[in-house]
Design an enzyme around this catalytic site. Sequence first.
Site, PDB file in Angstrom:
ATOM      1  N   LYS A  87       0.755  -1.255   0.116  1.00 45.41           N
ATOM      2  CA  LYS A  87       0.105  -0.037   0.298  1.00 45.41           C
ATOM      3  C   LYS A  87       0.750   1.184  -0.073  1.00 45.41           C
ATOM      4  CE  LYS A  87      -4.321   1.969   2.605  1.00 45.41           C
ATOM      5  NZ  LYS A  87      -5.401   1.463   3.890  1.00 45.41           N
TER       6      LYS A  87
HETATM    7  C1  E4P Z   1      -7.862   1.806   4.556  1.00 42.64           C
HETATM    8  O1  E4P Z   1      -7.272   1.311   3.144  1.00 42.64           O
HETATM    9  C2  E4P Z   1      -8.038   3.477   4.613  1.00 42.64           C
HETATM   10  O2  E4P Z   1      -6.648   3.108   4.816  1.00 42.64           O
HETATM   11  C3  E4P Z   1      -9.057   3.328   5.558  1.00 42.64           C
HETATM   12  O3  E4P Z   1     -10.925   2.951   5.162  1.00 42.64           O
HETATM   13  C4  E4P Z   1      -9.197   5.012   6.117  1.00 42.64           C
HETATM   14  O4  E4P Z   1     -10.666   4.857   6.741  1.00 42.64           O
HETATM   15  P1  E4P Z   1     -10.930   5.796   7.786  1.00 42.64           P
HETATM   16  O5  E4P Z   1     -11.085   7.230   7.000  1.00 42.64           O
HETATM   17  O6  E4P Z   1     -12.414   5.760   8.735  1.00 42.64           O
HETATM   18  O7  E4P Z   1     -10.115   5.906   8.933  1.00 42.64           O
END
Ligand code: E4P
Length: 217
Positions: A87
């Site tokens: 990622k």
């Molecule tokens: C996933 O890949 C993201 O990091 C995550 O969905 C972010 O979510 P949030 O906005 O609730 O922190």
Amino acid sequence: MKFFIDTANLEQIKEAQDLGILDGVTTNPSLMAKEGIAGKEAINKHYVDICNIVDGDVSAEVLSTTYEEMIKEGEELAALHERIVVKIPMIKDGIKALKYFSDKGIKTNCTLVFSAGQALLAAKAGATYVSPFLGRLDDISVDGIELIQEIRTIYDNYLFDTQILAASIRNPMHIINCAKIGADVITSPLPSILNLLKHPLTDSGLAQFVADAKKMN
Ligand code: E4P
């Protein structure tokens, strides 16, 4: 449509896996910290533990922000398990890193995407997944679903292979709206997935069937 769970909590990942509908997991540094995971060894072990629970892709986020460091870190993460997806943040060096990993056949997830232009660049760089943050846009009164619709149109126009991974999901309506407009994947906390189950007419209908079944016996 694939369902990923957005957590680093092993119990919740097991619960979703046991439901039989889980296609993968996404994590981020905040979710790992929430589980008290700290230090490289513990972080790597945790990713392997997650990979051993699920059958699908597991996104592991790089902690560095320069090209050279992201490459080094991403290669180490990818070597941990065949299901690891590296990622990478949506920054200039991140685009270069996406292209590098794409050329090497290593799966990537481009994170922190908040505009159609960013999603276009991620696809051009060969990202496997692009993660528009739906809930965080809604939080600032910008329509997150509209962004996902725009990305869908752009990717369909040019037949990009990059999959739209709707992230930052806050409620079951986000999931349903993503399904309506053709997001390839949603990643959601477990409660929003479980809330899809709920309907009062199902509860009252089942109560009636159970009561009538007793009469039949
Ligand atoms: C996933 O890949 C993201 O990091 C995550 O969905 C972010 O979510 P949030 O906005 O609730 O922190």
